[in-house]
Design a protein around this motif. Structure first.
Motif, PDB file in Angstrom:
ATOM      1  N   ARG A   1     -11.030   8.145  -6.881  1.00 20.60           N
ATOM      2  CA  ARG A   1     -10.893   8.597  -8.098  1.00 20.60           C
ATOM      3  C   ARG A   1     -10.771   7.513  -9.114  1.00 20.60           C
ATOM      4  NH1 ARG A   1      -4.956  10.985 -10.408  1.00 20.60           N
ATOM      5  NH2 ARG A   1      -4.745   8.865 -10.580  1.00 20.60           N
ATOM      6  N   ASP A   2      -9.615   6.292  -8.807  1.00 24.32           N
ATOM      7  CA  ASP A   2     -10.419   5.725 -10.720  1.00 24.32           C
ATOM      8  C   ASP A   2     -10.872   4.212  -9.942  1.00 24.32           C
ATOM      9  OD1 ASP A   2      -8.274   6.971 -11.278  1.00 24.32           O
ATOM     10  OD2 ASP A   2      -6.731   6.612  -9.543  1.00 24.32           O
ATOM     11  N   GLY A   3     -11.265   4.090  -8.465  1.00 26.33           N
ATOM     12  CA  GLY A   3     -11.543   2.994  -8.332  1.00 26.33           C
ATOM     13  C   GLY A   3     -11.259   1.668  -7.557  1.00 26.33           C
ATOM     14  N   GLU A   4     -11.586   0.736  -7.599  1.00 26.34           N
ATOM     15  CA  GLU A   4     -11.102  -0.219  -6.953  1.00 26.34           C
ATOM     16  C   GLU A   4     -10.492  -1.114  -7.525  1.00 26.34           C
ATOM     17  OE1 GLU A   4     -10.973  -3.749  -3.272  1.00 26.34           O
ATOM     18  OE2 GLU A   4     -13.483  -2.337  -3.878  1.00 26.34           O
ATOM     19  N   PRO A   5     -10.872  -1.385  -8.791  1.00 28.28           N
ATOM     20  CA  PRO A   5     -10.464  -2.398  -9.609  1.00 28.28           C
ATOM     21  C   PRO A   5      -9.236  -1.668 -10.676  1.00 28.28           C
ATOM     22  CG  PRO A   5     -13.252  -2.547 -10.559  1.00 28.28           C
ATOM     23  CD  PRO A   5     -12.671  -1.163  -9.294  1.00 28.28           C
ATOM     24  N   PHE A   6      -9.091  -0.261 -10.833  1.00 31.55           N
ATOM     25  CA  PHE A   6      -8.598   0.530 -10.887  1.00 31.55           C
ATOM     26  C   PHE A   6      -6.947  -0.095  -9.770  1.00 31.55           C
ATOM     27  CE2 PHE A   6      -4.543   3.563 -10.998  1.00 31.55           C
ATOM     28  CZ  PHE A   6      -4.233   4.174 -12.450  1.00 31.55           C
ATOM     29  N   PHE A   7      -7.065   0.232  -8.662  1.00 27.60           N
ATOM     30  CA  PHE A   7      -6.285   0.156  -7.682  1.00 27.60           C
ATOM     31  C   PHE A   7      -5.269  -1.552  -7.232  1.00 27.60           C
ATOM     32  CE2 PHE A   7      -5.238  -1.613  -3.420  1.00 27.60           C
ATOM     33  CZ  PHE A   7      -4.860  -1.002  -3.430  1.00 27.60           C
ATOM     34  N   ARG A   8      -6.810  -2.412  -7.937  1.00 23.78           N
ATOM     35  CA  ARG A   8      -6.327  -3.823  -8.007  1.00 23.78           C
ATOM     36  C   ARG A   8      -5.433  -4.192  -8.222  1.00 23.78           C
ATOM     37  NH1 ARG A   8      -7.277  -5.178  -2.143  1.00 23.78           N
ATOM     38  NH2 ARG A   8      -9.242  -4.042  -1.830  1.00 23.78           N
ATOM     39  N   GLN A   9      -5.343  -3.180 -10.256  1.00 22.39           N
ATOM     40  CA  GLN A   9      -4.709  -3.459 -10.786  1.00 22.39           C
ATOM     41  C   GLN A   9      -3.169  -3.052 -10.640  1.00 22.39           C
ATOM     42  OE1 GLN A   9      -5.572  -1.728 -14.471  1.00 22.39           O
ATOM     43  NE2 GLN A   9      -3.845  -2.305 -15.696  1.00 22.39           N
TER      44      GLN A   9
ATOM     45  N   ARG B   1      -9.696   3.994   6.118  1.00 24.95           N
ATOM     46  CA  ARG B   1     -10.116   2.699   5.523  1.00 24.95           C
ATOM     47  C   ARG B   1     -11.534   2.797   4.842  1.00 24.95           C
ATOM     48  NH1 ARG B   1      -5.903  -1.228   7.434  1.00 24.95           N
ATOM     49  NH2 ARG B   1      -5.137  -0.709   9.677  1.00 24.95           N
ATOM     50  N   PRO B   2     -11.358   3.035   3.174  1.00 21.15           N
ATOM     51  CA  PRO B   2     -11.831   3.020   2.506  1.00 21.15           C
ATOM     52  C   PRO B   2     -12.980   2.837   2.477  1.00 21.15           C
ATOM     53  CG  PRO B   2      -9.391   2.663   1.080  1.00 21.15           C
ATOM     54  CD  PRO B   2      -9.820   2.766   2.629  1.00 21.15           C
ATOM     55  N   LEU B   3     -12.998   0.617   2.151  1.00 21.84           N
ATOM     56  CA  LEU B   3     -13.982   0.420   2.717  1.00 21.84           C
ATOM     57  C   LEU B   3     -14.653  -0.016   3.448  1.00 21.84           C
ATOM     58  CD1 LEU B   3     -12.089  -3.372   1.454  1.00 21.84           C
ATOM     59  CD2 LEU B   3     -13.586  -1.678  -0.024  1.00 21.84           C
ATOM     60  N   LEU B   4     -14.217   0.705   5.020  1.00 23.25           N
ATOM     61  CA  LEU B   4     -15.121   0.909   6.273  1.00 23.25           C
ATOM     62  C   LEU B   4     -16.341   1.998   6.096  1.00 23.25           C
ATOM     63  CD1 LEU B   4     -13.198  -0.781   8.691  1.00 23.25           C
ATOM     64  CD2 LEU B   4     -14.939  -2.162   7.173  1.00 23.25           C
ATOM     65  N   ARG B   5     -16.082   3.026   4.672  1.00 22.93           N
ATOM     66  CA  ARG B   5     -16.830   4.076   4.382  1.00 22.93           C
ATOM     67  C   ARG B   5     -18.267   4.174   3.916  1.00 22.93           C
ATOM     68  NH1 ARG B   5     -11.700   8.674   2.154  1.00 22.93           N
ATOM     69  NH2 ARG B   5     -10.696   7.869   4.331  1.00 22.93           N
TER      70      ARG B   5
ATOM     71  N   ASP C   1       0.844  -1.228  -0.034  1.00 23.13           N
ATOM     72  CA  ASP C   1       0.358   0.343   0.235  1.00 23.13           C
ATOM     73  C   ASP C   1       0.978   1.451   0.037  1.00 23.13           C
ATOM     74  OD1 ASP C   1      -2.414  -1.325  -0.049  1.00 23.13           O
ATOM     75  OD2 ASP C   1      -2.738  -0.575   1.879  1.00 23.13           O
ATOM     76  N   ALA C   2       2.071   1.679   0.623  1.00 25.48           N
ATOM     77  CA  ALA C   2       2.930   2.586   1.035  1.00 25.48           C
ATOM     78  C   ALA C   2       3.546   2.721  -0.744  1.00 25.48           C
ATOM     79  CB  ALA C   2       4.119   1.792   2.175  1.00 25.48           C
ATOM     80  N   GLU C   3       3.868   1.488  -1.159  1.00 23.18           N
ATOM     81  CA  GLU C   3       4.357   1.590  -2.219  1.00 23.18           C
ATOM     82  C   GLU C   3       3.507   2.297  -3.915  1.00 23.18           C
ATOM     83  OE1 GLU C   3       7.849   0.667  -3.388  1.00 23.18           O
ATOM     84  OE2 GLU C   3       8.448   0.462  -1.640  1.00 23.18           O
ATOM     85  N   ILE C   4       2.328   1.325  -3.420  1.00 22.45           N
ATOM     86  CA  ILE C   4       0.900   1.829  -3.875  1.00 22.45           C
ATOM     87  C   ILE C   4       1.192   4.054  -3.942  1.00 22.45           C
ATOM     88  CG2 ILE C   4      -1.214   2.431  -5.164  1.00 22.45           C
ATOM     89  CD1 ILE C   4      -0.801  -1.033  -4.291  1.00 22.45           C
ATOM     90  N   GLU C   5       0.996   4.176  -2.755  1.00 23.05           N
ATOM     91  CA  GLU C   5       0.651   5.658  -2.630  1.00 23.05           C
ATOM     92  C   GLU C   5       1.977   6.567  -2.784  1.00 23.05           C
ATOM     93  OE1 GLU C   5      -1.888   5.639   1.574  1.00 23.05           O
ATOM     94  OE2 GLU C   5       0.133   5.760   1.289  1.00 23.05           O
ATOM     95  N   LEU C   6       3.022   5.643  -3.083  1.00 22.07           N
ATOM     96  CA  LEU C   6       4.070   6.671  -3.049  1.00 22.07           C
ATOM     97  C   LEU C   6       4.435   7.184  -4.723  1.00 22.07           C
ATOM     98  CD1 LEU C   6       6.533   7.981  -2.286  1.00 22.07           C
ATOM     99  CD2 LEU C   6       8.448   5.787  -2.318  1.00 22.07           C
ATOM    100  N   ALA C   7       4.075   6.006  -5.391  1.00 23.47           N
ATOM    101  CA  ALA C   7       3.768   5.735  -6.708  1.00 23.47           C
ATOM    102  C   ALA C   7       2.707   7.343  -7.710  1.00 23.47           C
ATOM    103  CB  ALA C   7       4.142   4.715  -7.644  1.00 23.47           C
ATOM    104  N   ALA C   8       1.980   6.501  -6.710  1.00 21.64           N
ATOM    105  CA  ALA C   8       0.484   7.554  -7.579  1.00 21.64           C
ATOM    106  C   ALA C   8       0.416   8.719  -6.758  1.00 21.64           C
ATOM    107  CB  ALA C   8      -0.851   7.179  -7.011  1.00 21.64           C
ATOM    108  N   ASN C   9       1.057   9.342  -5.902  1.00 19.48           N
ATOM    109  CA  ASN C   9       1.257  10.490  -5.079  1.00 19.48           C
ATOM    110  C   ASN C   9       0.038  11.192  -4.310  1.00 19.48           C
ATOM    111  OD1 ASN C   9       2.933  12.586  -3.755  1.00 19.48           O
ATOM    112  ND2 ASN C   9       2.622  14.179  -5.702  1.00 19.48           N
ATOM    113  N   MET C  10      -0.859   9.882  -4.245  1.00 20.20           N
ATOM    114  CA  MET C  10      -2.169  10.072  -3.389  1.00 20.20           C
ATOM    115  C   MET C  10      -2.003   8.860  -2.377  1.00 20.20           C
ATOM    116  SD  MET C  10      -5.310   9.456  -6.178  1.00 20.20           S
ATOM    117  CE  MET C  10      -4.421  10.598  -7.179  1.00 20.20           C
ATOM    118  N   THR C  11      -2.923   9.110  -1.595  1.00 18.59           N
ATOM    119  CA  THR C  11      -3.650   7.790  -0.665  1.00 18.59           C
ATOM    120  C   THR C  11      -4.615   6.604  -1.466  1.00 18.59           C
ATOM    121  OG1 THR C  11      -5.618   8.892  -0.017  1.00 18.59           O
ATOM    122  CG2 THR C  11      -3.843   9.442   1.268  1.00 18.59           C
TER     123      THR C  11
END
Length: 192
Positions: free
Chosen positions: A63-71, A130-134, A46-56
């Motif tokens: 912004r992009d949805g769960e399928p994009f995130f999972r990819q 935790r986005p899934l718990l919102r 997760d930290a690596e993804i946030e670093l690469a995307a420069n967003m949480t």
């Protein structure tokens, strides 16, 4: 005698240990302690993804949805598995992907930190990261996710029970003890 403790056993990590499990299971905290104990790098997908995307993660979901995130998550896990053996903490949903499970077992070892629902709720109920718990009923949502994911987590190569009363260091030691049974993952080198 040179004063060294001759009973010390050096442990050599031969494959990346991939911690899987629910949000709140302790993957990051236990992972850091485990990496320190084994003298290997700690990585967090997760930290690596946030670093690469420069967003949480929450911003990516929004912004992009769960399928994009999972990819992106799968791509990051693959890249991290290509590196030297380390301890890798993954997001709670990463192990739900059959392709991720296969990749992790082929190139590393999946360790499920199995925490009971009340333990998980106690750890996540006051966090808004935790986005899934919102949802209107986050406890019910957590229970639903838990019930869906536990049968899949049970497919992990190694299971270690996560308990509320155990320290992070004690949990890391539990993982080490479980991994000692896997000579393909953790090799003991008894020094004399």
């Amino acid at each position: 005698m040179d004063g060294r403790d001759t009973s010390v056993q050096a442990l050599k990590l031969r494959k990346t240990v991939v911690l899987v499990g629910m949000m709140g299971a302790g993957k990051t905290a236990v992972g850091k302690a485990l990496a320190a104990a084994l003298h290997v790098p700690f990585r967090d997908s997760d930290a690596e993804i946030e670093l690469a995307a420069n967003m949480t993660i929450a911003e990516i979901f929004s912004r992009d949805g769960e399928p994009f995130f999972r990819q992106k998550e799968s791509q990051v896990i693959s890249r991290l598995l290509d590196g030297a053996p380390s301890v890798l903490s993954t997001g709670g949903g990463a192990y739900m992907s059959a392709a991720n499970r296969e990749m992790i077992t082929e190139r590393g070892v999946a360790v499920w930190l199995d925490a009971a629902l009340p333990v998980l709720w106690n750890r996540v109920k006051h966090k808004n990261t935790r986005p899934l718990l919102r949802t209107p009923d986050p406890h019910a949502t957590l229970r639903e996710i838990y019930e869906q994911r536990v049968p899949v987590y049970a497919l992990a190569d190694v299971t270690v029970t996560s308990e509320q009363a155990k320290t992070v260091e004690a949990m890391a030691q539990r993982v080490i003890e479980a991994l000692k049974a896997r000579s393909d993952v953790l090799q003991e080198d008894k020094t004399e």
